[in-house]
Design a protein around this motif. Sequence first.
Motif, PDB file in Angstrom:
ATOM      1  N   VAL A  28       0.856  -1.188   0.000  1.00 31.18           N
ATOM      2  CA  VAL A  28       0.000   0.000   0.000  1.00 31.18           C
ATOM      3  C   VAL A  28       0.893   1.239   0.000  1.00 31.18           C
ATOM      4  N   GLU A  29       0.588   2.170  -0.891  1.00 26.99           N
ATOM      5  CA  GLU A  29       1.324   3.427  -0.952  1.00 26.99           C
ATOM      6  C   GLU A  29       0.338   4.584  -0.870  1.00 26.99           C
ATOM      7  N   ALA A  30       0.706   5.609  -0.113  1.00 30.91           N
ATOM      8  CA  ALA A  30      -0.081   6.843  -0.040  1.00 30.91           C
ATOM      9  C   ALA A  30       0.768   7.957  -0.639  1.00 30.91           C
ATOM     10  N   TRP A  31       0.262   8.570  -1.693  1.00 30.84           N
ATOM     11  CA  TRP A  31       1.037   9.580  -2.416  1.00 30.84           C
ATOM     12  C   TRP A  31       0.620  10.991  -2.008  1.00 30.84           C
ATOM     13  N   ASP A  32       1.582  11.904  -2.056  1.00 31.79           N
ATOM     14  CA  ASP A  32       1.302  13.329  -1.908  1.00 31.79           C
ATOM     15  C   ASP A  32       1.066  13.940  -3.283  1.00 31.79           C
ATOM     16  N   LEU A  33      -0.007  14.679  -3.429  1.00 34.72           N
ATOM     17  CA  LEU A  33      -0.220  15.440  -4.650  1.00 34.72           C
ATOM     18  C   LEU A  33       0.755  16.615  -4.701  1.00 34.72           C
ATOM     19  N   PRO A  34       1.160  17.053  -5.888  1.00 33.81           N
ATOM     20  CA  PRO A  34       2.055  18.208  -5.984  1.00 33.81           C
ATOM     21  C   PRO A  34       1.473  19.430  -5.282  1.00 33.81           C
ATOM     22  N   GLY A  35       2.306  20.066  -4.465  1.00 38.65           N
ATOM     23  CA  GLY A  35       1.864  21.227  -3.701  1.00 38.65           C
ATOM     24  C   GLY A  35       1.269  20.872  -2.356  1.00 38.65           C
ATOM     25  N   PHE A  36       1.049  19.599  -2.116  1.00 35.99           N
ATOM     26  CA  PHE A  36       0.452  19.138  -0.858  1.00 35.99           C
ATOM     27  C   PHE A  36       1.469  18.233  -0.144  1.00 35.99           C
ATOM     28  N   ARG A  40       5.926  20.977  -6.552  1.00 38.72           N
ATOM     29  CA  ARG A  40       5.209  21.049  -7.825  1.00 38.72           C
ATOM     30  C   ARG A  40       6.224  21.048  -8.969  1.00 38.72           C
ATOM     31  N   PRO A  41       5.992  20.241  -9.996  1.00 34.54           N
ATOM     32  CA  PRO A  41       6.908  20.268 -11.144  1.00 34.54           C
ATOM     33  C   PRO A  41       6.967  21.665 -11.753  1.00 34.54           C
ATOM     34  N   ASP A  42       8.052  21.959 -12.428  1.00 32.53           N
ATOM     35  CA  ASP A  42       8.192  23.254 -13.099  1.00 32.53           C
ATOM     36  C   ASP A  42       7.017  23.478 -14.051  1.00 32.53           C
ATOM     37  N   GLY A  43       6.400  24.636 -13.937  1.00 34.71           N
ATOM     38  CA  GLY A  43       5.294  24.975 -14.818  1.00 34.71           C
ATOM     39  C   GLY A  43       3.957  24.379 -14.429  1.00 34.71           C
ATOM     40  N   PHE A  44       3.931  23.647 -13.326  1.00 44.26           N
ATOM     41  CA  PHE A  44       2.681  23.003 -12.897  1.00 44.26           C
ATOM     42  C   PHE A  44       1.716  24.058 -12.368  1.00 44.26           C
ATOM     43  N   SER A  46      -1.447  23.535 -11.083  1.00 43.44           N
ATOM     44  CA  SER A  46      -2.359  23.074 -10.026  1.00 43.44           C
ATOM     45  C   SER A  46      -3.823  23.094 -10.436  1.00 43.44           C
ATOM     46  N   THR A  47      -4.107  22.912 -11.727  1.00 43.43           N
ATOM     47  CA  THR A  47      -5.494  22.787 -12.159  1.00 43.43           C
ATOM     48  C   THR A  47      -5.937  21.340 -12.030  1.00 43.43           C
ATOM     49  N   LYS A  48      -7.233  21.128 -12.067  1.00 46.81           N
ATOM     50  CA  LYS A  48      -7.752  19.773 -11.935  1.00 46.81           C
ATOM     51  C   LYS A  48      -7.247  18.883 -13.059  1.00 46.81           C
ATOM     52  N   GLU A  49      -7.125  19.421 -14.271  1.00 46.28           N
ATOM     53  CA  GLU A  49      -6.633  18.623 -15.391  1.00 46.28           C
ATOM     54  C   GLU A  49      -5.174  18.232 -15.186  1.00 46.28           C
ATOM     55  N   GLU A  50      -4.377  19.165 -14.662  1.00 44.74           N
ATOM     56  CA  GLU A  50      -2.966  18.855 -14.429  1.00 44.74           C
ATOM     57  C   GLU A  50      -2.797  17.805 -13.338  1.00 44.74           C
ATOM     58  N   TYR A  51      -3.632  17.866 -12.316  1.00 44.61           N
ATOM     59  CA  TYR A  51      -3.550  16.832 -11.287  1.00 44.61           C
ATOM     60  C   TYR A  51      -3.940  15.464 -11.846  1.00 44.61           C
TER      61      TYR A  51
END
Length: 255
Positions: A28-36, A40-44, A46-51
């Motif tokens: 089992v793995e629990a991941w962190d979303l970018p920014g959380f 955040r990757p360069d240029g990310f 944080s829109t719903k589509e990018e996530y």
Amino acid sequence: MPAILIHGVPDTHRLWAGVRRHLARTDVEAWDLPGFGAPRPDGFGSTKEEYADWLIGRLEEVGEPVDLVGHDWGCILTARVASLRPDLVRTWAGGNGPISARYVWHPLAKIWQDPVEGDRFMAELTPDGFAADLIDGFEVPADVAEDMVRYVDTPMKDSILKLYRSAVRMGGEWEPGLARMTAPGLVFWGARDPACQVEFADELARAIRAEHVVKLDCNHWPVLQRPAEVAAALEAHWRHHPPPRNLKPDWDQMR
């Protein structure tokens, strides 16, 4: 075939600690979303589509279909991924994340979606005040709420604002795609959630043809408030859909 757990707002992977303690499986793995809790990757943006795209990319790296689980925005994003890329998802489970054109965003979400009010809210936000809101409005245990707000830093605040501002019409945009989900589904929901009403659990279940809906006597965070029950529901879901056996030929019998 690992299980991947995805948090929502304003959480990190730590959200799942209680559930994981009650799970028998170890893959089992629990991941962190970018920014959380993660960069955040360069240029990310944080829109719903990018996530959703970020999750797809990470799941492609796993190399096999996974048991995907999400709560809150994690529910919304993983359901989107499962509808766009059913080949990446063996089973799906999610809760307290409505995906419906009928859903009306809760008052705090509307503040975050407003460019002026949202920026002011985040600028004035204090850990003690935010913890009090979680305790009083959502019945999050005090010690848990105090720990949660420790990780609400500047990148998370910015990510929250950008995510919600990209999602004003999310329900109408993403609801039709739910019909493309092929993974066996489980919906779990805190039945006393004032922000994501329990009627949307049934609506989501119908949209994805879920096999089970588990409604728990708690508020928005069943993952925190009923971790043992959530873990039991997940394990029952996974047991009902065991992974295919990798059968090897019996060379002795074939001689």
